[in-house]
Design a protein around this motif. Sequence first.
Motif, short mmCIF file in Angstrom:
data_model
loop_
_atom_site.label_atom_id
_atom_site.label_comp_id
_atom_site.label_asym_id
_atom_site.label_seq_id
_atom_site.Cartn_x
_atom_site.Cartn_y
_atom_site.Cartn_z
N MET A 1 44.20 58.52 43.59
CA MET A 1 44.15 59.88 43.08
C MET A 1 45.15 60.74 43.82
SD MET A 1 40.65 61.85 44.31
CE MET A 1 40.62 62.90 42.88
N ASP A 2 45.54 61.83 43.22
CA ASP A 2 46.47 62.77 43.84
C ASP A 2 45.72 63.60 44.88
OD1 ASP A 2 48.32 64.61 44.56
OD2 ASP A 2 48.48 65.60 42.61
N TYR A 3 46.10 63.41 46.15
CA TYR A 3 45.40 64.11 47.23
C TYR A 3 45.93 65.52 47.48
CZ TYR A 3 43.02 59.83 48.61
OH TYR A 3 42.21 58.72 48.65
N MET A 4 46.85 65.99 46.65
CA MET A 4 47.38 67.34 46.79
C MET A 4 48.16 67.53 48.08
SD MET A 4 43.96 69.35 45.55
CE MET A 4 42.99 68.47 46.75
N ILE A 5 48.42 66.46 48.79
CA ILE A 5 49.18 66.55 50.04
C ILE A 5 49.97 65.26 50.16
CG2 ILE A 5 47.06 65.81 51.22
CD1 ILE A 5 48.18 66.89 53.79
N GLU A 6 51.26 65.38 50.44
CA GLU A 6 52.11 64.20 50.54
C GLU A 6 52.10 63.69 51.98
OE1 GLU A 6 56.01 64.65 49.01
OE2 GLU A 6 55.36 65.29 47.02
N VAL A 7 51.55 62.50 52.15
CA VAL A 7 51.51 61.86 53.45
C VAL A 7 51.87 60.39 53.27
CG1 VAL A 7 49.78 63.42 54.43
CG2 VAL A 7 49.05 61.35 53.25
N ASN A 8 52.22 59.76 54.36
CA ASN A 8 52.45 58.32 54.37
C ASN A 8 51.15 57.62 54.74
OD1 ASN A 8 53.90 55.78 54.48
ND2 ASN A 8 53.72 55.94 56.71
N HIS A 9 50.71 56.68 53.93
CA HIS A 9 49.48 55.94 54.21
C HIS A 9 49.85 54.54 54.70
CE1 HIS A 9 46.71 58.82 52.31
NE2 HIS A 9 47.67 59.01 51.43
N GLN A 10 49.17 54.10 55.74
CA GLN A 10 49.33 52.71 56.18
C GLN A 10 48.06 52.26 56.88
OE1 GLN A 10 51.84 51.71 59.58
NE2 GLN A 10 52.30 53.89 59.90
N ARG A 11 47.92 50.94 56.99
CA ARG A 11 46.81 50.35 57.74
C ARG A 11 47.38 49.67 58.96
NH1 ARG A 11 41.76 48.79 55.66
NH2 ARG A 11 42.13 46.58 55.98
N ILE A 12 46.75 49.94 60.12
CA ILE A 12 47.25 49.48 61.41
C ILE A 12 46.20 48.61 62.07
CG2 ILE A 12 47.90 50.25 63.73
CD1 ILE A 12 48.98 52.84 62.32
N LYS A 13 46.62 47.46 62.60
CA LYS A 13 45.70 46.57 63.32
C LYS A 13 45.54 47.10 64.74
CE LYS A 13 43.17 42.77 63.29
NZ LYS A 13 43.80 41.43 63.16
N THR A 14 44.30 47.38 65.12
CA THR A 14 44.03 47.90 66.46
C THR A 14 42.64 47.46 66.89
OG1 THR A 14 43.63 49.91 67.76
CG2 THR A 14 43.36 50.12 65.38
N ASN A 15 42.55 46.96 68.11
CA ASN A 15 41.24 46.65 68.69
C ASN A 15 40.44 45.71 67.79
OD1 ASN A 15 39.21 46.84 70.63
ND2 ASN A 15 38.35 48.73 69.80
N GLY A 16 41.12 44.81 67.09
CA GLY A 16 40.44 43.79 66.29
C GLY A 16 40.07 44.20 64.89
N ILE A 17 40.40 45.43 64.48
CA ILE A 17 40.11 45.88 63.12
C ILE A 17 41.35 46.55 62.54
CG2 ILE A 17 37.65 46.23 63.63
CD1 ILE A 17 38.27 49.29 63.59
N TRP A 18 41.28 46.84 61.24
CA TRP A 18 42.34 47.57 60.57
C TRP A 18 41.89 49.02 60.36
CZ3 TRP A 18 47.16 45.71 59.57
CH2 TRP A 18 47.34 44.33 59.65
N LEU A 19 42.72 49.95 60.83
CA LEU A 19 42.47 51.37 60.60
C LEU A 19 43.46 51.91 59.60
CD1 LEU A 19 41.78 53.22 63.99
CD2 LEU A 19 40.13 52.32 62.35
N HIS A 20 42.97 52.66 58.63
CA HIS A 20 43.84 53.40 57.72
C HIS A 20 44.22 54.72 58.38
CE1 HIS A 20 44.10 56.76 54.73
NE2 HIS A 20 45.10 56.00 54.33
N VAL A 21 45.51 55.07 58.31
CA VAL A 21 45.96 56.36 58.81
C VAL A 21 46.80 57.06 57.76
CG1 VAL A 21 45.97 55.52 61.20
CG2 VAL A 21 48.12 55.58 59.91
N ALA A 22 46.73 58.37 57.79
CA ALA A 22 47.66 59.22 57.04
C ALA A 22 48.57 59.87 58.06
CB ALA A 22 46.90 60.28 56.24
N GLU A 23 49.87 59.86 57.79
CA GLU A 23 50.78 60.45 58.77
C GLU A 23 51.87 61.26 58.08
OE1 GLU A 23 53.39 57.85 61.02
OE2 GLU A 23 53.06 56.22 59.60
#
Length: 320
Positions: free
Chosen positions: A1-23
Amino acid sequence: MDYMIEVNHQRIKTNGIWLHVAEKGTGPLVLLLHGFPELWYAWRHQINHLAENGYHVVAPDLRGYGDSDSPLNPNSYTIFHIVGDLVGLLDHFGQQKAYVVGHDWGAVAGWHLSLFRPDRVIGLVNLSVPYFPRSPTTKSTEAIRELYGDGTHVIQFQEPGRAERAFARYDYTTVMKKFLLITDNMIAPPDMEFIDFLDTKSALPAWLTEEDIRVFAEKFEESGFTGPFNYYRAMDLSWELLAPWQGLKITVPVKFMIGDKDFGFKSDGRSEYVLGDDFRSLVPNLEVVVIGGHHFIEQENPQEVSSQILSFLREHPVDQ
């Protein structure tokens, strides 16, 4: 969906899990840590403001939330797991130090990242939840039960499945409205489910749109609430593990903001604590700012919160 804000989304492996981040943005790293029951999207206003003013803003979905992994075991949600995830994010981005901004459970994470690893924190801006000393004798849930009884969400969320069943009686849009629009008493009668006790407002305030609600509701419909509940279910385990840090102070520079109408500010002498010497004795390098609003002030009063964050970052520049 359109979040009304342009950000870069990625998933990062950290501490044994995957975290989604917006940056978004470039410059010194700023971590924005959301609370319950929110997502990275709670920081939509601050992401734009800080990115436009020369900062690299990273807003994760914390473990158990949104598009991040949600381990099944409640014991995987101690404050040590959460802080470990954040240290892994700093390592991923190649940063020895970052600014940290937290709200609610994100504030708890910010306090403890600063407690455990002050070498990784330039400065901390926390919202809504102050730093409380660890009781050397009373577990976290016992202390809360003594203060508030069995009607508080912290106690009701302890039993696996109980809150899940109660929440399931409502659609996700209604659940989000109940929480984001909390304005008053948060203590239910002991024989009443907390989610039933919360009002469902008939109209949204100006600061929250139906589209905003949909962003939250659709993600929680995908992920459920068990991950977020597990933060509460791990509180006593965190209390046990925190014993070696008993009595330590938080030494990094801190700005703490709280809404003047936040239930956590108005109730049971909390304002005296936030504005008094006990809080400052634990956090010696502390500035306290009371602003207009309730609990979710980063969304309710975004311009003031963004301005306060930016002024703090500029007062504490990255060491050259």
